[in-house]
Design an enzyme around this catalytic site. Sequence first.
Site, PDB file in Angstrom:
ATOM      1  N   LEU A 119      32.356  35.118  13.246  1.00 51.46           N
ATOM      2  CA  LEU A 119      32.325  33.398  12.897  1.00 51.46           C
ATOM      3  C   LEU A 119      33.472  33.550  12.326  1.00 51.46           C
ATOM      4  O   LEU A 119      33.754  33.318  11.942  1.00 51.46           O
ATOM      5  CB  LEU A 119      31.039  33.694  11.943  1.00 51.46           C
ATOM      6  CG  LEU A 119      30.098  33.697  11.977  1.00 51.46           C
ATOM      7  CD1 LEU A 119      29.136  33.656  10.514  1.00 51.46           C
ATOM      8  CD2 LEU A 119      29.015  33.422  12.517  1.00 51.46           C
ATOM      9  N   ASP A 120      33.774  31.661  12.822  1.00 56.52           N
ATOM     10  CA  ASP A 120      35.193  31.382  12.432  1.00 56.52           C
ATOM     11  C   ASP A 120      35.336  31.368  10.483  1.00 56.52           C
ATOM     12  O   ASP A 120      34.118  31.224  10.052  1.00 56.52           O
ATOM     13  CB  ASP A 120      35.298  29.534  12.662  1.00 56.52           C
ATOM     14  CG  ASP A 120      34.821  28.920  12.358  1.00 56.52           C
ATOM     15  OD1 ASP A 120      34.413  28.097  11.268  1.00 56.52           O
ATOM     16  OD2 ASP A 120      33.996  28.463  14.118  1.00 56.52           O
ATOM     17  N   ALA A 121      36.295  31.006  10.322  1.00 57.69           N
ATOM     18  CA  ALA A 121      36.996  31.342   8.624  1.00 57.69           C
ATOM     19  C   ALA A 121      35.519  29.774   7.588  1.00 57.69           C
ATOM     20  O   ALA A 121      35.309  29.959   7.003  1.00 57.69           O
ATOM     21  CB  ALA A 121      38.160  30.876   8.370  1.00 57.69           C
TER      22      ALA A 121
END
Length: 257
Positions: free
Chosen positions: A122-124
């Site tokens: 999952l991206d930041a």
Amino acid sequence: MAKKKISKKSDFDKTQQKGSGKVRLQKFLASSGVDSRRNCEELILEGHVRVNRKVVDTLPAFVDPEVDLVTVNGRRVNVAEKVYFLLNKPKGYICTNYDPQGRKKAIDLIDTEERIFCVGRLDADTTGLIILTNDSELANRLTHPRYELPKTYEVMLKERISGEAIEKLKKGTWLSEGKTGRAAVKVLKRTQWDSLIEITIRQGLNRQIRRMLAKVGCRVKSLKRTKVGNINIKGIPVGGYKRLTKSQVAYLRRMTE
């Protein structure tokens, strides 16, 4: 010491044919928490690894973790207990084991002695469900595009989403990699100024949800993954985690057989 090349058939491997109980030596070392698989390959090639008291410094090589004695720099490597965690990832954490920028990592939120890693990413800026484990075999299957395990997200949009945009998402949108698969879309709330939708996809392209929504003219205010298959994060606070149950692990295995 000069690096040795990976040979087609090492001296060790001549007498160690890959069988039902055999795994690649570097895979066993990595899954036991020695280091990353790539670094374990370097340890082998540089002569730091012994199998049954004999130096193994060429690849490929296979071991039976239940039978063979494996040591690295004289220290025995034991079979690691398989662990499985379900984390409700907060915003600002990244899904990697090493970051030269020193950013906060999802693995740091889990209290375990085992060397774990995130299954997928999952991206930041995306929050929600992420599975962490040291079971590389299951992780590889869960992230393989062949199995198309459904992943569900809740998305808050900065505008009212139109019926036309919803239909485009359902049919698939064109991204640089090609056309995405069909998506299931459910409107949870829609006002004059914003929308809350639930969207389920079966692919795992980089930043796929954000890119799909951008294609239909929608801006993402927040994005949270809530489910993978039938496993959800209900009851887990942001930043909290729990161990997957045996039945949940068995379910993930069935879904990727």
